[in-house]
Design a protein around this motif. Structure first.
Motif, short mmCIF file in Angstrom:
data_model
loop_
_atom_site.label_atom_id
_atom_site.label_comp_id
_atom_site.label_asym_id
_atom_site.label_seq_id
_atom_site.Cartn_x
_atom_site.Cartn_y
_atom_site.Cartn_z
N ASP A 1 0.86 -1.18 0.00
CA ASP A 1 0.00 0.00 0.00
C ASP A 1 0.89 1.23 0.00
O ASP A 1 1.41 1.64 1.03
CB ASP A 1 -0.91 -0.01 1.23
CG ASP A 1 -1.87 1.17 1.25
OD1 ASP A 1 -1.82 2.00 0.31
OD2 ASP A 1 -2.68 1.26 2.19
N HIS B 1 5.70 8.70 -6.24
CA HIS B 1 6.26 9.45 -5.10
C HIS B 1 7.76 9.53 -5.34
O HIS B 1 8.48 8.56 -5.08
CB HIS B 1 5.95 8.71 -3.80
CG HIS B 1 6.17 9.51 -2.55
ND1 HIS B 1 7.42 9.83 -2.09
CD2 HIS B 1 5.28 10.08 -1.69
CE1 HIS B 1 7.29 10.53 -0.96
NE2 HIS B 1 6.00 10.69 -0.70
N THR C 1 0.19 4.26 -0.21
CA THR C 1 -0.32 5.39 0.57
C THR C 1 0.14 5.31 2.03
O THR C 1 0.10 6.29 2.75
CB THR C 1 -1.85 5.45 0.53
OG1 THR C 1 -2.40 4.27 1.14
CG2 THR C 1 -2.36 5.56 -0.91
N GLN C 2 0.57 4.11 2.46
CA GLN C 2 1.06 3.92 3.82
C GLN C 2 2.56 3.63 3.85
O GLN C 2 3.10 3.26 4.89
CB GLN C 2 0.31 2.74 4.48
CG GLN C 2 -1.19 2.91 4.53
CD GLN C 2 -1.60 4.11 5.36
OE1 GLN C 2 -1.04 4.35 6.44
NE2 GLN C 2 -2.57 4.87 4.88
#
Length: 219
Positions: A28, A75, A30-31
């Motif tokens: 994940d 990212h 996002t984590q």
């Protein structure tokens, strides 16, 4: 009215999201990243364009793995929560795992980027690390060890393995067959601690930790 560039950018975005799911199916993102003040200031850069990526690859002399590009498109550089990698059995008599500080971004602007001030040129020309590929992660030792995309076996256009390079001990340890495997096997340090060490770590956090800016303001 949507212009052609917007349609093209949207298509590329969908392509890299699909690539992320392909290479990191159980991760994940996002984590994954710990975007604290230091990480944002020294590591995280804006999303790299295809033109910039090609320019960086040309400067480095190596084709970056698709998995690394896909991750940086999502990212670009940063500090993960999981910073530890367990070493292969028997690889090191003194350590069970190595630790990274952060991932270098694709770019030149940020200090901690592939071609930034604290990037590959410094590592190879200034610190005399071997030119076996592209150094993508720095480590807490601040200069004695780095993480390398190792192209020795595959050539500059192939799929590199990931290696740990300790220049002080003249040591190179292969960690993973590819970048995606390396990322998915990173773990948080607390997962590697014994119950006694974990308790001591929690006590240290309580004793040495700082209040958040909001809590300080409330107090």
């Amino acid at each position: 009215m949507i212009c052609c560039n917007e349609i093209e950018n949207f298509a590329h975005e969908k392509e890299y999201i699909a690539m992320l799911k392909k290479y990191f199916p159980e991760l994940d993102m996002t984590q994954f990243w710990d975007d604290d003040e230091l990480a944002l200031a020294e590591y995280v850069d804006e999303k790299p364009s295809d033109t910039l990526i090609a320019s960086i690859e040309n400067e480095l002399g190596y084709k970056l793995p698709d998995s690394y590009i896909a991750m940086m498109k999502q990212h670009n550089g940063g500090v993960p929560y999981a910073t530890c990698y367990v070493l292969p059995e028997g690889a090191d008599d003194e350590a069970d795992y190595i630790e990274i500080t952060g991932f270098l971004s694709i770019g030149r602007k940020k200090e901690n980027s592939l071609c930034g001030l604290a990037g590959n040129k410094l590592f190879k020309d200034g610190w005399h690390y071997p030119d076996y590929g592209v150094y993508i992660c720095d480590c807490p030792s601040a200069g004695f060890d780095l993480i390398l995309l190792d192209y020795r076996a595959c050539g500059p256009d192939g799929e590199p393995s990931v290696a740990y390079v300790n220049i002080e001990d003249d040591q190179i340890i292969t960690l993973a067959p590819d970048f995606a495997t390396f990322v998915q096997n990173l773990v948080e340090e607390t997962e590697l601690l014994s119950p006694e060490e974990d308790r001591a770590y929690e006590i240290q956090i309580v004793e040495e930790g700082e209040f958040s800016p909001l809590l300080i303001k409330i107090c």
